[in-house]
Write a protein that holds these residues in place. Structure first.
Motif, mmCIF file in Angstrom:
data_model
loop_
_atom_site.group_PDB
_atom_site.id
_atom_site.type_symbol
_atom_site.label_atom_id
_atom_site.label_comp_id
_atom_site.label_asym_id
_atom_site.label_seq_id
_atom_site.Cartn_x
_atom_site.Cartn_y
_atom_site.Cartn_z
ATOM 1 N N VAL A 282 3.800 -3.791 2.420
ATOM 2 C CA VAL A 282 3.283 -3.588 1.063
ATOM 3 C C VAL A 282 4.444 -3.665 0.069
ATOM 4 O O VAL A 282 4.351 -4.343 -0.959
ATOM 5 C CB VAL A 282 2.534 -2.242 0.944
ATOM 6 N N VAL B 228 -5.203 -2.194 -0.841
ATOM 7 C CA VAL B 228 -4.336 -1.543 0.136
ATOM 8 C C VAL B 228 -5.071 -0.330 0.697
ATOM 9 O O VAL B 228 -5.978 0.205 0.052
ATOM 10 C CB VAL B 228 -2.996 -1.140 -0.535
ATOM 11 N N SER B 229 -4.701 0.100 1.886
ATOM 12 C CA SER B 229 -5.316 1.316 2.428
ATOM 13 C C SER B 229 -4.404 2.513 2.162
ATOM 14 O O SER B 229 -3.204 2.368 1.940
ATOM 15 C CB SER B 229 -5.613 1.161 3.922
ATOM 16 N N LYS B 230 -5.017 3.682 2.163
ATOM 17 C CA LYS B 230 -4.252 4.916 2.006
ATOM 18 C C LYS B 230 -3.534 5.208 3.309
ATOM 19 O O LYS B 230 -4.060 4.902 4.364
ATOM 20 C CB LYS B 230 -5.190 6.063 1.651
ATOM 21 N N TYR C 279 -0.702 3.949 2.061
ATOM 22 C CA TYR C 279 0.268 2.919 1.681
ATOM 23 C C TYR C 279 0.233 2.583 0.192
ATOM 24 O O TYR C 279 1.137 1.927 -0.325
ATOM 25 C CB TYR C 279 0.060 1.665 2.532
ATOM 26 N N ASP C 280 -0.812 3.035 -0.492
ATOM 27 C CA ASP C 280 -0.934 2.797 -1.926
ATOM 28 C C ASP C 280 0.175 3.477 -2.728
ATOM 29 O O ASP C 280 0.468 3.091 -3.849
ATOM 30 C CB ASP C 280 -2.307 3.236 -2.431
ATOM 31 N N LYS C 281 0.838 4.462 -2.145
ATOM 32 C CA LYS C 281 1.907 5.189 -2.843
ATOM 33 C C LYS C 281 3.056 4.277 -3.240
ATOM 34 O O LYS C 281 3.739 4.518 -4.233
ATOM 35 C CB LYS C 281 2.417 6.334 -1.979
ATOM 36 N N VAL D 233 -5.040 -0.850 -8.600
ATOM 37 C CA VAL D 233 -4.817 -0.726 -7.164
ATOM 38 C C VAL D 233 -6.130 -0.229 -6.565
ATOM 39 O O VAL D 233 -6.622 0.842 -6.928
ATOM 40 C CB VAL D 233 -3.666 0.247 -6.830
ATOM 41 N N THR E 74 -8.004 1.043 -3.306
ATOM 42 C CA THR E 74 -7.662 1.628 -2.013
ATOM 43 C C THR E 74 -8.890 1.715 -1.114
ATOM 44 O O THR E 74 -10.010 1.891 -1.592
ATOM 45 C CB THR E 74 -7.059 3.039 -2.173
#
Length: 137
Positions: free
Chosen positions: A20, A43-45, A47-49, A60, A62
C-alpha cells in the motif's frame, strides 16, 4: 483511449502495509496527468492507516476483514458500492482474485492490470511486469 474523459480513478491495493505504501509513490504523477480527476483508493483495514491525510486522494474506501458468509455479503456490498461510484479508470495493483473480481464488476470503461495472472481477463488495459522478485526470498 481518451484520457481527457477520465474524471474518476480507483486504485486497488487491498493489502499489505508495504505494498500500500509503495503504491503511493506514483500519486503525484497520476494527479498531474489527470489534474481534473478524483482519485480514490480501495484498501482493507488496518492498512488504510498508511493513506491517512494523503493529499492526492479524494477518498479512501475501506473493506473489513471478515470470514464465512459475512465475507460473501461484504464482497457483494463492495461490488455495488464501487459500481455506484462510476469510475472511468480502475487500476488493479494487486492482480489477485479479490481485486480482480472488484475490477471486473466495477463497470469502469478502462481497467488496468498486469498482463499475467488468472484475472487478466478482467482488465482491458495490460501492463508488463518485470521478473518477479521478492526480497524476503
Amino acid at each position: 483511449m481518451k484520457l481527457d474523459n477520465i474524471k474518476k480513478i480507483l486504485i486497488i491495493q487491498i493489502k499489505p502495509y508495504g505494498d500500500v505504501l509503495l503504491t503511493t509513490s506514483y500519486f503525484d504523477v497520476l494527479s498531474k496527468r489527470f489534474p481534473d480527476s478524483k482519485i480514490d483508493f480501495l484498501v482493507s483495514k488496518p492498512y488504510d492507516k498508511v493513506l491517512f491525510n494523503n493529499p492526492y486522494l479524494n477518498k479512501v474506501i475501506t473493506i473489513e476483514k471478515v470470514k464465512g458468509f459475512k465475507y460473501f455479503l461484504d464482497r457483494i456490498k463492495t461490488f455495488k458500492k464501487i459500481r455506484k461510484e462510476k469510475y472511468d479508470l480502475v487500476i488493479d495493483q494487486q492482480n489477485g482474485t479479490g481485486s480482480g473480481q472488484i475490477t471486473f464488476f466495477s463497470g469502469a470503461k478502462y481497467r488496468l492490470g498486469y498482463e499475467n495472472g488468472k484475472w487478466k481477463f478482467a482488465h482491458n488495459l495490460h501492463a508488463g511486469r518485470g521478473p518477479l522478485r521478492y526480497s524476503a526470498s
